[in-house]
Design a protein around this motif. Structure first.
Motif: not given
Length: 200
Positions: A27-33, A109-115, A117-126, A141-145
């Motif tokens: 949510s924060l990354a979307v708001q940043m974009m 913008r690229d850094n926030a988008l990378a965050v 996309r990587s969260l959207d690609a996560l597969s639930p564990v446990g 990119k995550w560090l920048g974001a």
């Protein structure tokens, strides 16, 4: 590993996140974009050379968060300049901003988008969580974001130095700023552990 980044063999970093943490960061990354604004329009020039010389804004943003993310390049850190020096600094800052801000916005913008996309690609564990694994490039990119998100929240909280952060840390639970302060501190912890994983 919960809540802290750890290095991966061969480079990169991993962190365990629960569903709430994933939702907050996304949510924060979307708001940043949304705050940074859209990229080039679809009808923009396809000529990379023309894009290289495209001029950006020359005036600083009016929003305090954007001013923190895109500060003036020239200023007097030791005090208040005289009128002539102030005018020169303003002119130099405007010129610098015209030729750099578009690229800076694109990078953030690229850094926030990378965050996102990587969260959207996560597969639930446990139970209600997942382990996020980042390549070295995605880690940067995550560090920048994370840095941008902390700067944005810090600007909203009017944190200008470390002492302000310490005072906010001791806010009573009923203070309406408390959730934002907790997010600021939590993102700081994530950022610190991610920096550690990237150190040689």
């Amino acid at each position: 590993m919960p809540g802290t980044f750890e290095p991966l063999p061969g480079g990169g970093a991993a962190v365990a996140l629960d569903d709430v943490e994933i939702s907050i960061i996304r949510s924060l990354a979307v708001q940043m974009m949304e705050l940074i604004g859209p990229g080039p329009a679809e009808d923009a020039s396809a000529d990379p050379l023309a894009d290289l010389f495209a001029e950006g804004p020359s005036e600083p943003p009016s929003d305090p968060v954007l001013r923190r993310l895109f500060p003036d390049a020239y200023g007097d850190p030791d005090g208040t300049p005289g009128a002539k020096e102030a005018e020169e600094q303003k002119a130099h800052s405007a010129e610098f901003r015209r030729y750099t801000e578009n690229d800076l916005r694109a990078g953030k913008r690229d850094n926030a988008l990378a965050v996102i996309r990587s969260l959207d690609a996560l597969s639930p564990v446990g139970e209600g969580g997942a382990v996020l694994e980042l390549s070295p490039d995605d880690s940067r990119k995550w560090l920048g974001a994370l840095n941008d998100l902390r700067l944005a929240i810090g600007a909203r909280l009017e944190i200008s130095d470390e002492d302000d952060g310490d005072l906010l840390f001791h806010l009573p639970d009923q203070d309406p700023r408390k959730p934002m302060v907790m997010a600021y501190l939590w993102l700081g912890g994530l950022q610190e552990t991610l920096v550690t994983t990237l150190m040689p």
